[in-house]
Design an enzyme around this catalytic site. Structure first.
Site, PDB file in Angstrom:
ATOM      1  N   GLU A  40      -9.616   3.790   2.505  1.00  6.18           N
ATOM      2  CA  GLU A  40      -9.209   3.900   1.105  1.00  6.18           C
ATOM      3  C   GLU A  40      -8.124   2.898   0.724  1.00  6.18           C
ATOM      4  O   GLU A  40      -7.953   2.580  -0.457  1.00  6.18           O
ATOM      5  CB  GLU A  40      -8.726   5.328   0.809  1.00  6.18           C
ATOM      6  CG  GLU A  40      -7.274   5.617   1.165  1.00  6.18           C
ATOM      7  CD  GLU A  40      -6.949   5.419   2.637  1.00  6.18           C
ATOM      8  OE1 GLU A  40      -5.819   4.998   2.947  1.00  6.18           O
ATOM      9  OE2 GLU A  40      -7.820   5.689   3.495  1.00  6.18           O
TER      10      GLU A  40
ATOM     11  N   ARG B 108      -7.865  -0.267   1.129  1.00  8.05           N
ATOM     12  CA  ARG B 108      -8.422  -1.466   0.483  1.00  8.05           C
ATOM     13  C   ARG B 108      -8.925  -1.151  -0.927  1.00  8.05           C
ATOM     14  O   ARG B 108      -8.989  -2.047  -1.770  1.00  8.05           O
ATOM     15  CB  ARG B 108      -9.524  -2.052   1.363  1.00  8.05           C
ATOM     16  CG  ARG B 108     -10.722  -1.177   1.572  1.00  8.05           C
ATOM     17  CD  ARG B 108     -11.513  -1.522   2.825  1.00  8.05           C
ATOM     18  NE  ARG B 108     -10.796  -1.127   4.034  1.00  8.05           N
ATOM     19  CZ  ARG B 108     -11.239  -1.360   5.279  1.00  8.05           C
ATOM     20  NH1 ARG B 108     -12.390  -1.983   5.459  1.00  8.05           N
ATOM     21  NH2 ARG B 108     -10.556  -0.957   6.320  1.00  8.05           N
TER      22      ARG B 108
ATOM     23  N   ASP C 265      -2.478  10.380   3.834  1.00  9.75           N
ATOM     24  CA  ASP C 265      -3.882  10.004   3.990  1.00  9.75           C
ATOM     25  C   ASP C 265      -4.561  10.955   4.965  1.00  9.75           C
ATOM     26  O   ASP C 265      -4.433  10.814   6.188  1.00  9.75           O
ATOM     27  CB  ASP C 265      -3.985   8.566   4.499  1.00  9.75           C
ATOM     28  CG  ASP C 265      -5.439   8.145   4.727  1.00  9.75           C
ATOM     29  OD1 ASP C 265      -6.337   8.799   4.154  1.00  9.75           O
ATOM     30  OD2 ASP C 265      -5.653   7.172   5.471  1.00  9.75           O
TER      31      ASP C 265
ATOM     32  N   ASP D 282     -12.217   7.101   4.397  1.00 13.56           N
ATOM     33  CA  ASP D 282     -10.957   6.857   5.086  1.00 13.56           C
ATOM     34  C   ASP D 282     -10.585   5.382   5.079  1.00 13.56           C
ATOM     35  O   ASP D 282      -9.515   5.007   5.561  1.00 13.56           O
ATOM     36  CB  ASP D 282     -11.030   7.377   6.531  1.00 13.56           C
ATOM     37  CG  ASP D 282      -9.666   7.448   7.191  1.00 13.56           C
ATOM     38  OD1 ASP D 282      -8.661   7.564   6.456  1.00 13.56           O
ATOM     39  OD2 ASP D 282      -9.589   7.368   8.428  1.00 13.56           O
TER      40      ASP D 282
ATOM     41  N   LYS E 212       0.839  -1.200   0.000  1.00 19.26           N
ATOM     42  CA  LYS E 212       0.000   0.000   0.000  1.00 19.26           C
ATOM     43  C   LYS E 212       0.870   1.245   0.000  1.00 19.26           C
ATOM     44  O   LYS E 212       1.757   1.403   0.829  1.00 19.26           O
ATOM     45  CB  LYS E 212      -0.905  -0.006   1.231  1.00 19.26           C
ATOM     46  CG  LYS E 212      -1.760   1.241   1.414  1.00 19.26           C
ATOM     47  CD  LYS E 212      -2.525   1.182   2.734  1.00 19.26           C
ATOM     48  CE  LYS E 212      -3.235   2.485   3.033  1.00 19.26           C
ATOM     49  NZ  LYS E 212      -3.880   2.476   4.368  1.00 19.26           N
TER      50      LYS E 212
ATOM     51  N   LYS F 147      -9.848  12.831   8.820  1.00 18.46           N
ATOM     52  CA  LYS F 147      -9.287  12.363  10.078  1.00 18.46           C
ATOM     53  C   LYS F 147      -9.205  13.515  11.083  1.00 18.46           C
ATOM     54  O   LYS F 147      -9.150  14.689  10.700  1.00 18.46           O
ATOM     55  CB  LYS F 147      -7.865  11.813   9.855  1.00 18.46           C
ATOM     56  CG  LYS F 147      -7.796  10.516   9.076  1.00 18.46           C
ATOM     57  CD  LYS F 147      -6.342  10.094   8.894  1.00 18.46           C
ATOM     58  CE  LYS F 147      -6.231   8.786   8.131  1.00 18.46           C
ATOM     59  NZ  LYS F 147      -6.713   7.639   8.913  1.00 18.46           N
TER      60      LYS F 147
END
Length: 495
Positions: free
Chosen positions: A349, A351, A270, A347, A265, A277
């Site tokens: 994301e 996967r 993020d 959030d 990944k 977040k």
């Protein structure tokens, strides 16, 4: 740090510092016995005085010896001589490294390799000396106007008068792993404004240039659009940084040999997207690409060791940012596999980019696929920062990874991937939802990925709790590079 092999007898050795082991109950290792003889019983006298007890990771630096050729000695406790486990040995070697780090010693000769560790051999002993010494000497200076002072110690010689071949093999393995870990740490520690998806792609190209058996390929967003990677591309829509699908391919075996595929990944930052977040600690979300950095580190190590394997590294890389074009909760996207996904939380994301990369992995006709991702905070809650979470659809693969983790001292803990958990991913509007609620978050995330890995043997490493440290020790750990390289070494030995 330079790591060398030395086999000069201690009686004839010239050294700034000789590192020797002692045990509980005033027992001396063979090297300590020799040093004791050379110094008229100095080591025995120190033990008798009780200045050091010989417990695991005890250290005592002797700054003067009545032996002109050996200027100093570092005594390192290994505990019970008859019960020296792998973890005790590694802890003691790390203590030795940290002790020398605080001195002005430039080079040292380490005799710890001679001591018998339960279930291990000289190659393992040597390898872990290199790994344990390299870790505390890592420094990140790229973004400082005044870099930290360089550490004095620059050379470690592994001293043994027996089985130089086995020790040299350990040196080679340890150096490859240590350099792979250092690369992983460095790339992970870079801020998100430097380490972008484009930067990761450039690093992959540079690594490939350094090794003749490595090649790199970079797919752009237009390429991914043609492949139907709607899930991956839905994440990158919110960012001004273009997404990259990075492939590093190492060819060390016959062309017909099925490759081992690593998928990492690569979220270079993020923010959570529209499901933003909390601000506290958000700076650490630069570490959401630690899985991709580990792929780079493991492939570099494999190429350095010239392993007789075929290995493919796949890195889906993007940012996850809030924007007018970003994913919204309730959006439905179509993955490369054709499955539609309802995005209940933007959030979740990781996967979304991994599922398309896992589908893409099928083109390589893999023997096994192992993905690694800082995927769920739930893994940190469940397991803390000691083991990485392990899930998969093949018992042999998971057992092999567990065994490799024991050897590498890069621990994992397997969690169930039972069919009952799949129900949590049901959607009224799409084939699958991207989250399964609060319960068993690590498991349901793996259940999501399992929908895209049915055509091959697959394992998933959730490294959310192990890829970096917070607080005063904030920084990347380089895990799970040691685990991955050990798995590769085991596969190479089996071959």
């Amino acid at each position: 740090m330079d790591y060398l092999l030395a086999n000069t007898p201690i009686e004839k050795l010239e050294s700034e510092c000789l590192i020797v082991a002692i045990f509980e109950e005033n027992q001396l290792s063979p090297a300590a016995q020799t040093l004791d003889s050379l110094t008229d019983g100095l080591i025995s006298n120190i033990l008798t005085r009780g200045d050091i007890k010989g417990k695991v990771a005890d250290t005592l630096l002797i700054n003067y010896l009545p032996h002109a050729a050996i200027k100093r000695a570092l005594l390192v406790g290994l505990g019970d001589k008859n019960d020296l486990s792998s973890k005790k040995y590694r802890k003691a070697v790390a203590a030795a490294a940290n002790t020398l780090k605080a001195t002005q010693i430039k080079s040292a000769d380490c005799c710890l390799v001679e001591n018998q560790v339960t279930g291990q051999n000289l190659t393992w002993n040597a390898r872990h000396i290199v790994e344990a010494f390299d870790a505390p000497f890592y420094q990140f200076n790229d973004c400082k106007s005044k870099p930290a002072a360089k550490l004095t110690l620059t050379s470690i010689s592994l001293h043994s008068e027996t089985d130089a071949v086995a020790i040299q093999a350990g040196l080679d393995q340890g150096l490859a792993i240590a350099q792979g870990v250092a690369l992983t740490k460095h790339v992970s520690d870079l801020p998100g404004n430097i380490c972008t998806p484009t930067y990761l792609a450039e690093q992959a190209i540079e690594i490939a240039k350094q090794h003749k058996n490595l090649s790199a390929e970079i797919l752009e967003e237009a390429d991914m659009q043609k492949l139907g990677m709607g899930s991956f591309l839905s994440v990158s829509r919110g960012s001004r940084q273009p997404a990259k699908l990075i492939t590093l391919e190492y060819k060390g075996a016959d062309a017909n040999t099925q490759p081992i595929v690593f998928v990492g990944k690569g979220l270079t930052f993020d923010a959570g997207g529209i499901s933003l977040k909390p601000g506290a600690g958000m700076d650490e979300m630069k570490y959401d690409m630690c899985g991709s950095a580990a792929v780079l580190g493991a492939l570099q190590a494999a190429a350095q060791l010239q392993l007789p394997l075929n290995i493919v590294g796949i890195i889906p890389s993007s940012e996850n940012m809030p924007d007018g074009d970003a994913n919204k909760p309730g959006d439905i996207v179509t993955s490369m596999a054709g499955l539609t996904i309802e995005i209940l939380n933007t959030d979740a994301e990781g996967r979304l980019i991994l599922c398309d990369a896992l589908t893409y992995a099928k083109k390589f006709n893999p023997d096994v696929v192992i993905d690694m991702a800082t995927l769920t905070g739930a893994c940190l809650v469940a397991l803390g920062r000691v083991p990485s979470g392990l899930l998969g659809n093949d018992d042999t693969l998971c057992n092999d990874l567990s065994a490799a983790s024991e050897t590498a001292l890069d621990s994992v803990w397997r969690l169930p991937l039972w069919e009952e958990y799949q129900d949590q991913l049901k959607s009224n509007f799409a084939d699958i939802a991207n989250i399964g609620g609060r319960d068993a978050g690590t498991i349901t995330a793996a259940c999501f990925l399992s929908r895209f890995t049915k055509d091959y043997k697959w394992a998933h490493l959730d490294i959310a709790g192990t890829a970096w440290k917070s607080g005063d020790a904030k920084g990347a750990t380089g895990r799970p590079v040691p685990l991955l390289v050990q798995y590769l070494l085991d596969r190479a030995n089996a071959a």
